[in-house]
Design an enzyme around this catalytic site. Structure first.
Site, PDB file in Angstrom:
ATOM      1  N   ASP A  46      59.276  11.075  47.440  1.00 40.84           N
ATOM      2  CA  ASP A  46      60.120  10.244  46.561  1.00 40.84           C
ATOM      3  C   ASP A  46      61.625  10.401  46.784  1.00 40.84           C
ATOM      4  O   ASP A  46      62.416  10.013  45.928  1.00 40.84           O
ATOM      5  CB  ASP A  46      59.860  10.550  45.059  1.00 40.84           C
ATOM      6  CG  ASP A  46      58.505  10.058  44.579  1.00 40.84           C
ATOM      7  OD1 ASP A  46      57.680   9.674  45.423  1.00 40.84           O
ATOM      8  OD2 ASP A  46      58.271  10.065  43.352  1.00 40.84           O
ATOM      9  N   CYS A  85      52.935   6.730  47.506  1.00 39.42           N
ATOM     10  CA  CYS A  85      52.454   7.915  48.229  1.00 39.42           C
ATOM     11  C   CYS A  85      51.189   7.691  49.040  1.00 39.42           C
ATOM     12  O   CYS A  85      51.196   7.809  50.256  1.00 39.42           O
ATOM     13  CB  CYS A  85      52.178   9.062  47.264  1.00 39.42           C
ATOM     14  SG  CYS A  85      53.550   9.444  46.199  1.00 39.42           S
ATOM     15  N   HIS A 146      47.212  14.288  48.976  1.00 40.44           N
ATOM     16  CA  HIS A 146      47.078  13.009  48.254  1.00 40.44           C
ATOM     17  C   HIS A 146      46.280  11.955  49.016  1.00 40.44           C
ATOM     18  O   HIS A 146      46.528  10.744  48.863  1.00 40.44           O
ATOM     19  CB  HIS A 146      48.458  12.461  47.853  1.00 40.44           C
ATOM     20  CG  HIS A 146      48.426  11.731  46.537  1.00 40.44           C
ATOM     21  ND1 HIS A 146      49.520  11.162  45.952  1.00 40.44           N
ATOM     22  CD2 HIS A 146      47.387  11.473  45.693  1.00 40.44           C
ATOM     23  CE1 HIS A 146      49.176  10.587  44.821  1.00 40.44           C
ATOM     24  NE2 HIS A 146      47.891  10.771  44.638  1.00 40.44           N
ATOM     25  N   HIS A 353      58.590   7.461  50.934  1.00 45.24           N
ATOM     26  CA  HIS A 353      59.047   6.111  50.562  1.00 45.24           C
ATOM     27  C   HIS A 353      60.329   6.273  49.768  1.00 45.24           C
ATOM     28  O   HIS A 353      60.808   7.396  49.609  1.00 45.24           O
ATOM     29  CB  HIS A 353      57.978   5.360  49.746  1.00 45.24           C
ATOM     30  CG  HIS A 353      57.415   6.173  48.644  1.00 45.24           C
ATOM     31  ND1 HIS A 353      58.155   6.518  47.541  1.00 45.24           N
ATOM     32  CD2 HIS A 353      56.209   6.757  48.497  1.00 45.24           C
ATOM     33  CE1 HIS A 353      57.412   7.268  46.753  1.00 45.24           C
ATOM     34  NE2 HIS A 353      56.235   7.449  47.305  1.00 45.24           N
ATOM     35  N   LYS A 378      60.770   2.858  44.618  1.00 47.95           N
ATOM     36  CA  LYS A 378      59.369   3.225  44.786  1.00 47.95           C
ATOM     37  C   LYS A 378      58.482   2.200  44.092  1.00 47.95           C
ATOM     38  O   LYS A 378      58.747   1.826  42.951  1.00 47.95           O
ATOM     39  CB  LYS A 378      59.168   4.604  44.157  1.00 47.95           C
ATOM     40  CG  LYS A 378      57.732   5.061  44.056  1.00 47.95           C
ATOM     41  CD  LYS A 378      57.663   6.443  43.416  1.00 47.95           C
ATOM     42  CE  LYS A 378      56.228   6.924  43.312  1.00 47.95           C
ATOM     43  NZ  LYS A 378      56.124   8.243  42.706  1.00 47.95           N
TER      44      LYS A 378
END
Ligand SMILES: *[C@@H]1O[C@H](CO)[C@@H](O)[C@H](O)[C@H]1NC(C)=O
Ligand SMILES: *[C@@H]1O[C@H](CO)[C@@H](O)[C@H](O)[C@H]1NC(C)=O
Ligand SMILES: *[C@@H]1O[C@H](CO)[C@@H](O)[C@H](O)[C@H]1NC(C)=O
Length: 491
Positions: A46, A85, A146, A353, A378
């Site tokens: 992030d 993500c 993730h 991102h 985001k």
């Protein structure tokens, strides 16, 4: 340069002195040292492009990332394949748009929300780690994954990093999220949780009303019915509460390879432990080529910041967290330098991102990354702020220093780049969307190979970036002299 010269030299040696096997041997050893560099890929979570000193932020301190840029090549037009993500990381790992692997979708939730869910990076996707592992690399990933854990049972590990080409894993298979910090407001389907709680409360009130009416003899409902309703109420609340009420246990845990080493995790110390693991990985593997993916949990909310950084930045708890992140990056760079691997190691730094600039922390303070001049954030793919990220490569002796490149490049390009450096070839049975970056980084070419980059939000195409390969775009018929400007643009 060196790499290519050696390769050419090799080829001519091979052609001319094929019979002199000793010469051939020397040749093979000489290329082997220049091929197969160590590869360290550092990904922040992030982080906005506007949060980094070398990308123009003059009030936040990121000296270590800035140093990488000074000693290497900085990409100023570096694009994530997705603004979130899970899909962005799937694209990074596979070199393919996430819709190709089924890791993006058109639903409201586009990231994995529960470690216990059966979703994740499909088994038949081949990560760059899997290819490098076959090439003899030691492959490690530390930090956030993730991309899923299990498919059918709680221990088949079908989506786990060790099933996707990594020899070593330490970190959180999920992500840093609010439940990991006691007292933070839940950030997982919060509205659904509120609805379920209200429904439960309504059921309880209804049940109590029935009881009172029965007690006072106002209605003639059977006790059996009331007991049945109470059981339903109990099961209903129990069912949803077991999902959301124990999220900290379900999602915040730390694994070393297949073993859960801490549950729930102590996020205060997790980043420091991750960096210690990274340093130990470098130490252990310094004699052979290695791939280290350092997937930082910084600077995702909630913020866990080491004491020495708290209150030190000019940008509140978010800024403190960014400055600490930079310190972790510095630790890794120093470790590489200290074992004498500076010139044998390609270091890359990026963010998964764009920043989420309007996030608000628990105490109402600013809580998300800054995307500089780029609109969006985001979650929004059609605007640059959600997808334009830092991208820095350092490899002294091989790549130029202090160089900026403004050609459109993608996080998906890491895949073919490292696969080639490892001396392997790309999978032929699928489309790889990334392009080898070495010719651009080394200055052999000045054009990015990407004519088009596609920007999806979920599974719908929001924008296309067109980077005409030829500035003269001719159209047939009478309009053949129309010229297009040679810059890339969102259309
Ligand atoms: C530097 O980063 C902080 C924190 O995200 C942000 O608030 C500030 O606007 C940035 N400054 C510049 C010049 O981009
Ligand atoms: C993986 O398997 C799925 C389901 O069978 C298939 O749709 C997909 O094309 C396969 N992907 C690759 C890269 O082979
Ligand atoms: C590493 O590369 C740099 C830049 O080319 C060079 O100045 C330095 O001498 C090299 N170091 C070693 C140990 O080869």
């Amino acid at each position: 340069m060196c790499l290519r010269i050696n390769l050419c030299l090799c080829r001519s040696v091979v052609l001319t002195v094929l019979s002199y096997s000793s010469t051939l041997m020397i040749c093979v050893t000489c290329t082997a040292t220049n091929l197969q560099p160590n590869i360290v890929l550092i990904m922040a979570d992030d982080l906005g492009i506007g949060d980094v000193g070398c990308y123009g932020n003059d009030t936040i301190r990121t000296p270590n990332v800035d140093r990488l840029a000074k000693e290497g090549v900085m990409l100023t037009h570096h694009i994530a394949a997705a603004p979130l993500c899970t899909p962005s990381r799937a694209a990074f790992m596979t070199g393919r748009y996430p819709i190709r692997s089924g890791m993006d979708n058109g639903h409201r939730v586009r990231v994995l929300l529960f470690t216990g869910s059966s979703g994740g990076l499909p088994k038949n996707e081949t990560t760059f780690a899997a290819i490098l592992q076959k090439q003899g690399y030691s492959t490690g990933i530390i930090g956030k994954w993730h991309l899923g854990v299990n498919c059918e049972s709680r221990s088949d590990y079908c989506h786990h990093p060790l099933s996707h080409g990594f020899d070593f894993y330490y970190g959180t298979p999920f992500t840093n999220f609010n439940h990991c910090k006691p007292g933070e407001r839940s950030d997982i389907l919060f509205d659904v949780q509120v609805t379920l709680r209200l429904a439960t409360e309504a059921l309880v009130v209804g049940l109590l009303t029935l009881l009172v009416l029965k007690w006072t003899g106002s209605i003639g409902i059977a006790w059996k019915t009331i007991v049945g309703l109470a059981a339903f109420c109990f099961l209903f609340s129990g069912a949803w509460y077991s999902v959301f009420g124990f999220l900290r246990n379900w999602n915040c845990f730390v694994m070393r390879n297949y073993e859960i080493v801490q549950q729930p995790s102590n996020s205060e110390t997790l980043s420091t432990r991750m960096t210690e693991e990274a340093l130990a990985f470098v130490e252990r593997n310094q004699k052979k080529p290695f791939l280290l993916v350092m997937s930082l949990i910084h600077v995702h909310t909630p913020f866990f910041t080491r004491k020495e950084f708290i209150g030190k930045s000019k940008h509140g708890s978010y800024g403190d967290n960014v400055e600490e992140m930079d310190w972790h990056v510095g630790q890794i760079i120093n470790a590489i330098n200290n074992v004498g691997l500076t010139n044998k190691t390609l270091i890359y730094f990026t963010s998964d991102h764009g920043g989420s600039w309007d996030s608000v922390g628990t105490n109402g303070e600013h809580g998300g990354g800054w995307n500089g001049i780029y609109k969006g954030k985001k979650g929004l793919a059609g605007w640059e702020g959600g997808i334009r990220v830092p991208g820095i490569f350092r490899w002294p002796g091989q790549l130029p220093s202090n160089k900026k490149i403004d050609e459109p490049t993608s996080l998906m390009d890491i895949y073919p780049t490292v696969v080639k450096l490892a001396g392997a070839s790309l999978p032929q049975d699928r489309v790889i969307d990334g392009r080898d970056l070495m010719p651009l980084l080394e200055g052999e070419t000045h054009r990015s190979e990407h004519e088009f980059l596609f920007h999806y939000c979920g599974n719908s195409l929001n924008a296309v970036r067109w980077h005409p390969q030829d500035s003269k775009c001719s159209v047939s018929g009478n309009y053949s002299n129309i010229k297009m400007e040679s810059h890339s643009q969102l259309v």
